[in-house]
Structures are given as structure tokens and as C-alpha cells.
Design a protein around this motif. Structure first.
Motif, PDB file in Angstrom:
ATOM      1  N   LEU A 194       0.824  -1.205   0.000  1.00 57.64           N
ATOM      2  CA  LEU A 194       0.000   0.000   0.000  1.00 57.64           C
ATOM      3  C   LEU A 194       0.861   1.260   0.000  1.00 57.64           C
ATOM      4  N   LYS A 195       1.903   1.261   0.808  1.00 54.74           N
ATOM      5  CA  LYS A 195       2.729   2.457   0.914  1.00 54.74           C
ATOM      6  C   LYS A 195       3.578   2.666  -0.336  1.00 54.74           C
ATOM      7  N   VAL A 196       4.165   1.596  -0.862  1.00 57.15           N
ATOM      8  CA  VAL A 196       4.992   1.732  -2.063  1.00 57.15           C
ATOM      9  C   VAL A 196       4.142   2.176  -3.249  1.00 57.15           C
ATOM     10  N   THR A 197       2.959   1.580  -3.412  1.00 56.17           N
ATOM     11  CA  THR A 197       2.109   1.988  -4.535  1.00 56.17           C
ATOM     12  C   THR A 197       1.667   3.441  -4.395  1.00 56.17           C
ATOM     13  N   LEU A 198       1.435   3.908  -3.180  1.00 57.93           N
ATOM     14  CA  LEU A 198       1.079   5.311  -2.975  1.00 57.93           C
ATOM     15  C   LEU A 198       2.231   6.234  -3.382  1.00 57.93           C
ATOM     16  N   PHE A 199       3.458   5.883  -2.972  1.00 54.56           N
ATOM     17  CA  PHE A 199       4.633   6.651  -3.393  1.00 54.56           C
ATOM     18  C   PHE A 199       4.746   6.674  -4.921  1.00 54.56           C
ATOM     19  N   LEU A 200       4.559   5.520  -5.537  1.00 52.75           N
ATOM     20  CA  LEU A 200       4.673   5.428  -6.993  1.00 52.75           C
ATOM     21  C   LEU A 200       3.648   6.319  -7.685  1.00 52.75           C
ATOM     22  N   GLN A 201       2.418   6.285  -7.207  1.00 53.88           N
ATOM     23  CA  GLN A 201       1.366   7.101  -7.823  1.00 53.88           C
ATOM     24  C   GLN A 201       1.700   8.585  -7.758  1.00 53.88           C
ATOM     25  N   ARG A 202       2.174   9.036  -6.599  1.00 54.65           N
ATOM     26  CA  ARG A 202       2.445  10.457  -6.422  1.00 54.65           C
ATOM     27  C   ARG A 202       3.678  10.902  -7.207  1.00 54.65           C
ATOM     28  N   ILE A 203       4.694  10.053  -7.232  1.00 52.69           N
ATOM     29  CA  ILE A 203       5.893  10.403  -8.000  1.00 52.69           C
ATOM     30  C   ILE A 203       5.588  10.385  -9.493  1.00 52.69           C
ATOM     31  N   ARG A 204       4.839   9.381  -9.943  1.00 57.64           N
ATOM     32  CA  ARG A 204       4.493   9.314 -11.368  1.00 57.64           C
ATOM     33  C   ARG A 204       3.678  10.524 -11.801  1.00 57.64           C
ATOM     34  N   LYS A 205       2.765  10.994 -10.949  1.00 60.36           N
ATOM     35  CA  LYS A 205       1.952  12.171 -11.292  1.00 60.36           C
ATOM     36  C   LYS A 205       2.825  13.410 -11.447  1.00 60.36           C
ATOM     37  N   ALA A 206       3.825  13.538 -10.554  1.00 61.22           N
ATOM     38  CA  ALA A 206       4.695  14.718 -10.598  1.00 61.22           C
ATOM     39  C   ALA A 206       5.775  14.604 -11.660  1.00 61.22           C
ATOM     40  N   LEU A 207       6.235  13.355 -11.924  1.00 56.75           N
ATOM     41  CA  LEU A 207       7.364  13.144 -12.849  1.00 56.75           C
ATOM     42  C   LEU A 207       6.989  12.064 -13.867  1.00 56.75           C
ATOM     43  N   PRO A 208       6.231  12.425 -14.889  1.00 52.73           N
ATOM     44  CA  PRO A 208       5.732  11.418 -15.841  1.00 52.73           C
ATOM     45  C   PRO A 208       6.814  10.624 -16.555  1.00 52.73           C
ATOM     46  N   GLU A 209       8.014  11.205 -16.716  1.00 55.82           N
ATOM     47  CA  GLU A 209       9.066  10.550 -17.495  1.00 55.82           C
ATOM     48  C   GLU A 209      10.135   9.873 -16.643  1.00 55.82           C
ATOM     49  N   GLN A 210      10.017   9.931 -15.322  1.00 60.70           N
ATOM     50  CA  GLN A 210      11.043   9.343 -14.464  1.00 60.70           C
ATOM     51  C   GLN A 210      10.956   7.817 -14.480  1.00 60.70           C
ATOM     52  N   LEU A 211      12.081   7.148 -14.641  1.00 60.72           N
ATOM     53  CA  LEU A 211      12.113   5.686 -14.626  1.00 60.72           C
ATOM     54  C   LEU A 211      11.973   5.194 -13.193  1.00 60.72           C
ATOM     55  N   LEU A 212      10.906   4.433 -12.916  1.00 64.33           N
ATOM     56  CA  LEU A 212      10.599   3.937 -11.578  1.00 64.33           C
ATOM     57  C   LEU A 212      10.642   2.411 -11.586  1.00 64.33           C
ATOM     58  N   VAL A 213      11.325   1.853 -10.598  1.00 61.27           N
ATOM     59  CA  VAL A 213      11.571   0.409 -10.543  1.00 61.27           C
ATOM     60  C   VAL A 213      11.200  -0.109  -9.155  1.00 61.27           C
ATOM     61  N   VAL A 214      10.669  -1.325  -9.083  1.00 59.04           N
ATOM     62  CA  VAL A 214      10.444  -1.991  -7.802  1.00 59.04           C
ATOM     63  C   VAL A 214      11.156  -3.333  -7.814  1.00 59.04           C
ATOM     64  N   GLY A 215      11.620  -3.758  -6.647  1.00 58.68           N
ATOM     65  CA  GLY A 215      12.270  -5.054  -6.512  1.00 58.68           C
ATOM     66  C   GLY A 215      12.038  -5.601  -5.124  1.00 58.68           C
ATOM     67  N   GLY A 216      12.390  -6.859  -4.922  1.00 59.32           N
ATOM     68  CA  GLY A 216      12.168  -7.494  -3.632  1.00 59.32           C
ATOM     69  C   GLY A 216      11.104  -8.571  -3.712  1.00 59.32           C
ATOM     70  N   PRO A 217      10.868  -9.302  -2.616  1.00 56.60           N
ATOM     71  CA  PRO A 217       9.901 -10.411  -2.637  1.00 56.60           C
ATOM     72  C   PRO A 217       8.489  -9.992  -3.034  1.00 56.60           C
ATOM     73  N   GLY A 218       8.123  -8.724  -2.788  1.00 64.97           N
ATOM     74  CA  GLY A 218       6.786  -8.265  -3.126  1.00 64.97           C
ATOM     75  C   GLY A 218       6.483  -8.283  -4.608  1.00 64.97           C
ATOM     76  N   THR A 219       7.507  -8.359  -5.450  1.00 66.94           N
ATOM     77  CA  THR A 219       7.274  -8.343  -6.890  1.00 66.94           C
ATOM     78  C   THR A 219       6.743  -9.676  -7.415  1.00 66.94           C
ATOM     79  N   LEU A 220       6.607 -10.673  -6.541  1.00 69.83           N
ATOM     80  CA  LEU A 220       5.919 -11.889  -6.964  1.00 69.83           C
ATOM     81  C   LEU A 220       4.481 -11.572  -7.357  1.00 69.83           C
ATOM     82  N   LEU A 221       3.949 -10.460  -6.840  1.00 74.00           N
ATOM     83  CA  LEU A 221       2.680  -9.903  -7.299  1.00 74.00           C
ATOM     84  C   LEU A 221       3.002  -8.512  -7.837  1.00 74.00           C
ATOM     85  N   SER A 222       3.306  -8.428  -9.118  1.00 75.21           N
ATOM     86  CA  SER A 222       3.868  -7.194  -9.667  1.00 75.21           C
ATOM     87  C   SER A 222       2.837  -6.237 -10.233  1.00 75.21           C
ATOM     88  N   ARG A 223       1.678  -6.712 -10.628  1.00 71.84           N
ATOM     89  CA  ARG A 223       0.721  -5.872 -11.341  1.00 71.84           C
ATOM     90  C   ARG A 223       0.318  -4.604 -10.565  1.00 71.84           C
TER      91      ARG A 223
END
Length: 516
Positions: A114-143
Motif C-alpha cells: 500500500l505504501k509503495v504503490t502510494l509513493f509510486l502514484q504520487r511520483i508518477r503524477k509529478a514526474l511522468p518521465e522518471q524511470l521507476l523500478v520496484v524489486g524485492g519479494p513483493g514483486t511476486l505480485l507485480s501488477r
């Protein structure tokens, strides 16, 4: 991000050999990498409320491994750890705007979704072209992360992937040539070819220059000394516990670092950072008797002022327990943690564990206690087949076994674990979520304030580390919560109760952070 375009001469996958001759070396204008760890808002895996990070703060081992790899190639990068530094998405956005940031990487597990997706949403809104990556065990559910704004989800190990991501950001590598990642193309999931597991001896040693080792501690280990850090000597686990993601991530394969490679890292920790305590985070430590004896002998010969703890399995050293514990204690071991999980035979069978493990765990704990080694165990409530009777049986076992410390957790079904399948999830626990929460608190209270358990712990602390009591007084409310005396809702570091410093205050992120 725009993923169009195709390079005429694709690069081969990064490995230990190609790392030495990376096209990134000596190249200017590559941009910085930001590695981000955000503290959980809520978790079934911790009690003690919002102040939990005053007593337990562990460095993010995956990040310091990635940092070592990026440093080898000469890539500028930073690590932001919200358990130690106060920041939010606005700080990340500011840094990306003020500096040339190639990509931003978030570590994630199920408790952080919940917290990582919230950060991603806010950063993506402010920086549409910034390359954003996630990693770690949570990516077993990546969608969910991709839908929230992440461009790429890295599966498995991140060291070599981090270099390939830099090559992609620099226009030197095609996206589909980054191994073991997931991304969206026309709103459809694309997964690239799997990556060959790394030879752990060939990875650069973890780089801890970007973190302040003095900020980390684990007061639940009453033997803990500062400065403290974490290490691994292996990756993977041979067992198939159905509540764990290790069988999915590592496919039951164990890769062991050589004794010399591990000791090289310990030499650095002691000489460069003054480390006094190491918490080994291997799924199971010392699976090879020959390796463990060699490791203990060589570490003992170094005569370091160093102690350590590790995680064992109930079956560890079953035919050589006394001998192996003696070797380990001589080398500085003073704490072991053993995951028994349940004392009910049927429940153990439901999670791919064996009935004999309960008594084997009991015997291992008694052998360790006889050598004045601090012992801890963990029990999970809400496992398939759990009832009030089976949970009571587990509590009775801990009171009979009487380790120095026991933690009771409510089951969280991890995405990608065997329990996260219809077949394994067919057997249900008969208790409601509210009933399980009450059992966690009841069992925690009953164990911690059993006169024999409480007295045993007090005597141990006074004999082995009386200074711990003074430190504990400073964080008494949080410890009381961990002991089960307060109802809590998990940890939630925020602007009003931010991450603690070693003095119990808070350190805001001001104008950037340490850089390599």
C-alpha cells in the motif's frame, strides 16, 4: 516511460565477467540511482506500535549489495531508509528534479504494497518521465506496482539487474534484454528471460558507506552490541514450508559463500566500521557441517571483539548438536533463533513440516541454554487447521520449552508462497481474524510474564548484558507493546513520530543524503 526503439547490437547479460568491462565505466552523465526503503504502515509481523523502529532497525541488506555492485562500475547512487531518515515522496520528487536521476528503485514486500504503490502514484503524477523500478519479494505480485506507476518490476536478485537498468537508462540496452523483469506493453504483462543465479563469491562485497551503521539496532536481541549490522553467508533454503516464499524465489536451491569470502566481509566490518555484532540473516545458517567448523575455527583465530546470532532449523546439527554449538560459541555466537511455528502434528503437516520437529526444536533449545546461548523461537497462529486447541498446544510447548524469547505472529499469506494457491489454501483455520489477534496478544502476555520465563530472562540480562536495561528504559513504551501489554496497530512512522536516531530524536532529510 517510452519503451520504443531497438538497438542494432544488443548487449549480453551482465555477469561477474562482463561487470569488469561494463560500457558504463568511465562514462559521464549517467545520472544517479536512488534506492528507497519506506517503513511499513502496518504489519502482522510486529507489535509495539509506531515506535517499533526505536527498538528494531535492520539495514536493508539487498540495497548494500546493490550499492557494492553500482560502486564497482562507478555509478553515483544514494540509499534512503525511512526507518532512519525522515522523508516522503516530496523529497524524492525534489531530488529527481534537482539532480540527474537515472532511475528510482523501491524495495517491497507484501507488508509494503500500500505504501509503495502510494509513493509510486504520487511520483508518477509529478514526474511522468522518471524511470521507476520496484524489486524485492513483493514483486511476486507485480501488477499493482505497474498499475501504480512503476515501469519495471525486478524479479529475484538485483545486483546485475541494477547494472542492466543503468545501461537501459543510458540507451545502451533494450528493455527486453534486461533479464528477469516484468513490465507492461500495451497494458499487457511482459516477462523477460530468467537470470542465472549469481555465484555469491563473485559479487562485490556489500557497500555500507552510504548508511550510518550506528543508526541500526535490535533491542529484541538482549545480547546485541553496537555498532550492529546484518550479513548473509548463503541464499536459499532446502525446505518447503508452505507459508514461506523461499521455495518460489530460490526453488529449494542453496548457494553458499566460501568461508574465505565471508571472512573477508567480516574483516571489513570490524576494521572499517567497528562492528561489534552481526545478525546472520540466512534462511538457515550452517547447513554444511564442514563449512561451519571451518568458519568457526577461522573466526575464532581472528580474536575479534565480536558476537553474532543466527537462524537455525529444529533439525539443525541433529547428530552433532553439542559439538557444533561449542564451535559456534567459541567463535562468538551468543544468540540463536529457531522457527518452530506450531506444536500441533496435524498443523505441521499442513504446512509441509514434520511432527518430529517439535521435540527436535525443544532439544536444540535446551542444548543452547545449557551453554548460556540466548534462545528465541517463533510461533504462527492462524495456520491451516489451527483451532483454539492447537494454538494452546503451541503456547504450552513454549512454556515447557522455555526459550528466553518467543514471538507469536498472525499468519499473513504471502503472495507467491505455496499457501497462496487454491490447493494449499483449501484447509482453513477455524478462527476469525479478531480471534487470532486476541490469541497473539494472549499468548504473548502468557509467555512473557510466566514467572519462570520472566525470571530466566532477568537473570540472563544481569549476567550477560546489564547495560541493555538502561537502553530499554529509554524505549520502555515500545517494549511494553512488544511484550503484549498494549494493543497496537503496527508501525507507522510519519511526520509526528518519525524514525529515531540513536538518541531517540528524529533526523529529517535535509538537502540530500550521503552519496557514493
Amino acid at each position: 516511460m517510452n519503451f520504443s526503439g531497438k538497438l542494432k547490437q544488443p548487449l549480453s547479460p551482465v555477469d561477474a565477467t562482463s561487470l569488469q568491462n561494463s560500457p558504463l565505466m568511465g562514462r559521464s552523465g549517467l545520472g544517479k540511482v536512488l534506492l528507497i526503503y519506506v517503513a511499513p504502515e502496518d504489519s502482522n509481523y510486529q507489535m509495539g506500535g509506531k515506535g517499533f523502529y526505536k527498538i528494531v532497525r535492520r539495514p536493508q541488506l539487498g540495497f548494500v549489495y546493490i550499492s557494492g555492485t553500482l560502486k564497482r562500475v562507478g555509478i553515483d547512487h544514494d540509499i534512503l531508509d525511512q526507518t532512519c531518515e525522515l522523508f516522503d515522496e516530496r523529497d524524492i520528487i525534489r531530488i529527481c528534479r534537482e539532480e540527474n536521476v537515472a532511475w528510482v528503485g523501491f524495495y517491497t514486500v507484501d507488508a509494503l504494497i500500500l505504501k509503495v504503490t502510494l509513493f509510486l502514484q504520487r511520483i508518477r503524477k509529478a514526474l511522468p518521465e522518471q524511470l521507476l523500478v520496484v524489486g524485492g519479494p513483493g514483486t511476486l505480485l507485480s501488477r499493482p506496482y505497474l498499475d501504480a506507476g512503476a515501469d519495471i518490476a525486478v524479479l529475484g536478485e538485483g545486483e546485475y539487474a541494477s547494472i542492466e537498468l543503468c545501461e537501459y537508462a543510458a540507451g545502451l540496452r533494450d528493455l527486453e534484454d534486461i533479464q528477469n523483469i516484468i513490465y507492461l506493453r500495451d497494458k499487457q504483462i511482459v516477462q523477460t528471460a530468467p537470470r542465472e543465479p549469481a555465484d555469491l563469491d563473485l559479487l562485490p562485497h556489500p557497500n555500507r558507506d552510504l548508511i550510518d551503521v550506528n543508526m541500526y539496532r535490535d533491542l529484541l536481541i538482549v545480547n546485541n552490541r553496537l555498532p550492529y549490522t546484518t550479513m548473509i553467508t548463503s541464499r536459499g533454503c532446502p525446505f518447503t514450508c508452505s507459508f514461506c516464499t523461499s521455495p518460489t524465489v530460490w526453488t529449494r536451491k542453496v548457494r553458499q559463500r566460501s568461508v574465505n569470502n565471508v571472512l573477508e566481509e567480516i574483516d571489513i566490518l570490524v576494521s572499517k566500521y567497528g562492528i561489534k555484532y552481526i545478525s546472520f540473516q540466512d534462511d538457515i545458517f550452517g547447513l554444511s557441517k564442514r563449512w561451519l567448523v571451518d568458519f568457526c575455527r577461522q573466526l575464532s583465530d581472528r580474536k575479534y571483539d565480536l558476537n553474532w546470532m543466527c537462524i537455525l532449523h529444529p533439525t539443525s546439527f541433529r547428530n552433532h548438536r553439542g559439538e557444533m554449538l561449542d564451535h559456534m560459541k567459541e567463535a562468538g555466537l551468543n544468540t540463536i533463533s529457531i522457527g518452530v511455528q506450531s506444536a500441533d502434528p496435524e498443523v505441521l503437516g499442513n504446512i509441509s513440516r514434520r511432527e518430529e520437529e517439535t521435540e527436535l526444536g525443544y532439544e536444540l533449545i535446551q542444548e543452547a541454554k545449557a551453554r548460556q546461548i540466548l534462545t528465541g523461537t517463533a510461533m504462527i497462529v492462524g495456520l491451516p487447521g489451527d483451532t483454539e486447541e492447537t494454538i494452546q498446544r503451541s503456547l504450552d510447548f513454549t512454556l515447557r520449552c522455555r526459550p528466553h524469547h518467543a514471538m507469536f505472529y498472525k499468519l499473513t499469506v504471502l503472495k507467491g508462497s505455496p499457501l497462496d494457491t487454491p490447493e494449499k489454501n483449501a484447509i482453513k483455520c477455524s478462527l476469525t481474524n479478531e480471534e487470532l489477534q486476541k490469541w497473539v496478544r494472549r499468548a504473548t502476555l502468557r509467555f512473557n510474564f510466566d514467572p519462570k520465563v520472566f525470571g530466566q530472562m532477568v537473570v540472563y540480562i544481569l549476567r550477560n548484558n546489564p547495560r541493555w536495561l538502561w537502553t530499554a528504559v529509554k524505549v520502555a513504551p515500545t517494549l511494553i507493546g512488544v511484550l503484549g501489554l498494549l494493543k497496537t496497530n503496527g508501525a507507522r512512522p510519519d511526520k509526528s513520530d518519525g524514525p529515531p536516531t540513536t538518541c531517540g530524536g528524529y533526523t529529517p532529510l535535509r538537502g540530500g543524503i550521503r552519496s557514493c
